[in-house]
Design an enzyme around this catalytic site. Structure first.
Site, PDB file in Angstrom:
ATOM      1  N   HIS A  52      -0.579   4.178  -8.277  1.00 13.50           N
ATOM      2  CA  HIS A  52      -1.755   5.408  -7.979  1.00 13.50           C
ATOM      3  C   HIS A  52      -3.134   5.232  -8.448  1.00 13.50           C
ATOM      4  O   HIS A  52      -3.546   6.491  -8.728  1.00 13.50           O
ATOM      5  CB  HIS A  52      -1.070   6.541  -7.956  1.00 13.50           C
ATOM      6  CG  HIS A  52       0.113   6.883  -7.202  1.00 13.50           C
ATOM      7  ND1 HIS A  52       0.933   8.239  -7.041  1.00 13.50           N
ATOM      8  CD2 HIS A  52       0.951   6.002  -6.307  1.00 13.50           C
ATOM      9  CE1 HIS A  52       1.818   8.354  -6.530  1.00 13.50           C
ATOM     10  NE2 HIS A  52       1.837   7.047  -5.664  1.00 13.50           N
ATOM     11  N   LEU A  63       0.705  -1.313  -0.054  1.00 13.76           N
ATOM     12  CA  LEU A  63      -0.069   0.069  -0.111  1.00 13.76           C
ATOM     13  C   LEU A  63       1.019   1.242   0.107  1.00 13.76           C
ATOM     14  O   LEU A  63       2.012   1.253   0.512  1.00 13.76           O
ATOM     15  CB  LEU A  63      -0.845   0.077   1.349  1.00 13.76           C
ATOM     16  CG  LEU A  63      -1.835  -0.967   1.513  1.00 13.76           C
ATOM     17  CD1 LEU A  63      -2.573  -1.095   2.525  1.00 13.76           C
ATOM     18  CD2 LEU A  63      -3.082  -1.028   0.229  1.00 13.76           C
ATOM     19  N   ASP A  64       0.397   2.181  -0.762  1.00  9.23           N
ATOM     20  CA  ASP A  64       1.378   3.627  -0.635  1.00  9.23           C
ATOM     21  C   ASP A  64       1.472   4.050   0.815  1.00  9.23           C
ATOM     22  O   ASP A  64       0.613   3.787   1.519  1.00  9.23           O
ATOM     23  CB  ASP A  64       0.558   4.736  -1.418  1.00  9.23           C
ATOM     24  CG  ASP A  64       0.334   4.268  -3.052  1.00  9.23           C
ATOM     25  OD1 ASP A  64       1.325   3.358  -3.243  1.00  9.23           O
ATOM     26  OD2 ASP A  64      -0.200   4.888  -3.946  1.00  9.23           O
ATOM     27  N   ARG A  65       2.374   4.784   0.878  1.00 14.79           N
ATOM     28  CA  ARG A  65       2.939   5.283   2.549  1.00 14.79           C
ATOM     29  C   ARG A  65       1.662   6.091   3.170  1.00 14.79           C
ATOM     30  O   ARG A  65       1.368   5.697   4.187  1.00 14.79           O
ATOM     31  CB  ARG A  65       4.025   5.941   2.342  1.00 14.79           C
ATOM     32  CG  ARG A  65       4.620   6.315   3.732  1.00 14.79           C
ATOM     33  CD  ARG A  65       5.948   6.956   3.686  1.00 14.79           C
ATOM     34  NE  ARG A  65       6.607   7.189   4.980  1.00 14.79           N
ATOM     35  CZ  ARG A  65       7.715   6.995   5.530  1.00 14.79           C
ATOM     36  NH1 ARG A  65       8.581   6.911   4.395  1.00 14.79           N
ATOM     37  NH2 ARG A  65       8.311   7.001   6.538  1.00 14.79           N
ATOM     38  N   VAL A  71      -1.362   5.761   2.760  1.00 16.40           N
ATOM     39  CA  VAL A  71      -2.712   4.991   2.725  1.00 16.40           C
ATOM     40  C   VAL A  71      -2.771   4.170   3.977  1.00 16.40           C
ATOM     41  O   VAL A  71      -1.640   3.362   4.212  1.00 16.40           O
ATOM     42  CB  VAL A  71      -2.910   4.099   1.418  1.00 16.40           C
ATOM     43  CG1 VAL A  71      -4.008   3.401   1.247  1.00 16.40           C
ATOM     44  CG2 VAL A  71      -2.735   5.217   0.210  1.00 16.40           C
TER      45      VAL A  71
END
Length: 244
Positions: A185, A85-87, A89
């Site tokens: 993204h 997961l993106d940082r 999120v």
């Protein structure tokens, strides 16, 4: 916490930074599912799943140290990362506790075999309130940003998601997203492309940042085929965002 060093005279025994009691309790409270092969954790915004150029401690290493201490493991603890997961999120992230699980889960994610539901707070209500976004995304590595096109273009990857408005909140709109492809993204870019940037996501057009640097995007639910039992497992992650 670094796990790559070894004690003198014990080349096969890793050295982990010993977590504090508070850290142990925190991690334990966020484990959503665990067995001998799989661990699902409720990630906080700002945590990184795997090491990157920042040098910040990743969740994979924290969990190695946690398991080593909790289970009294003197040897190397395995913790693989089949997806990220993106940082900024939050939400459910799967980690593999065995190499067999890592191989099989990685293949599941690569082939689109996992079901992923996200919740997002958006600055505007989507119109229509339920539908699909089908576009082609181009990634700009230098900017660490993706761009959406309604038609195919060189280097772009096809991206598809479904969304529906769950309800308005005091100042934002709670939207549920079913992610059907896994692009860089993707949710952030595609929601912004229809005029609905995610709360706090300055990179994709939000009006202001969140105080903690997060964006209001949460991996709410994940469904995967268990790597050894071959049965579907569904895990739901409580949200940290009050407006949700």
């Amino acid at each position: 916490m670094t796990a790559s060093s070894t004690r003198a005279g014990s080349p096969h025994r890793p050295v982990y930074r010993t977590p504090s009691q508070e850290e142990m309790e925190d991690i334990a409270s966020r484990i959503l599912y665990e067995d001998n092969h799989v661990l699902v954790l409720n990630k906080r915004p700002g945590e990184i799943v795997q090491g990157d150029k920042t040098g910040d401690e990743p969740l994979a290493e924290k969990l190695k140290a946690f398991i080593a201490l909790r289970d009294g493991k003197p040897g190397q603890v395995f913790m693989g990362v089949p997806h990220r997961l993106d940082r900024p999120v939050s939400g459910a992230v799967i980690l593999a506790k065995t190499s067999k699980a890592l191989e099989r889960l990685s293949r599941t994610f690569r082939e689109g075999g996992a079901g992923k539901i996200y919740w997002a707070l958006t600055e505007k209500s989507p119109c229509p309130q339920e539908g699909e976004i089908h576009s082609w995304l181009t990634r700009n590595e230098k900017q660490n940003k993706s761009y959406s096109s309604p038609v195919p273009c060189p280097g772009a990857k096809e991206a598809l998601l479904r969304y529906r408005l769950l309800r308005p909140t005091k100042s934002y709109f709670l939207v549920e997203i079913e992610l059907l492809t896994g692009r860089h993204h993707q949710i952030r870019c595609q929601l912004a492309s229809i005029g609905c940037p995610i709360k706090g996501d300055l990179k994709y057009g939000a009006r202001r940042s969140n105080p903690d640097g997060s964006i209001s995007l949460h991996a709410r639910q994940i469904t995967f085929i268990h790597p050894t039992r071959k049965e579907p497992v569904t895990v739901t992650a409580p949200t940290p965002m009050e407006d949700m």
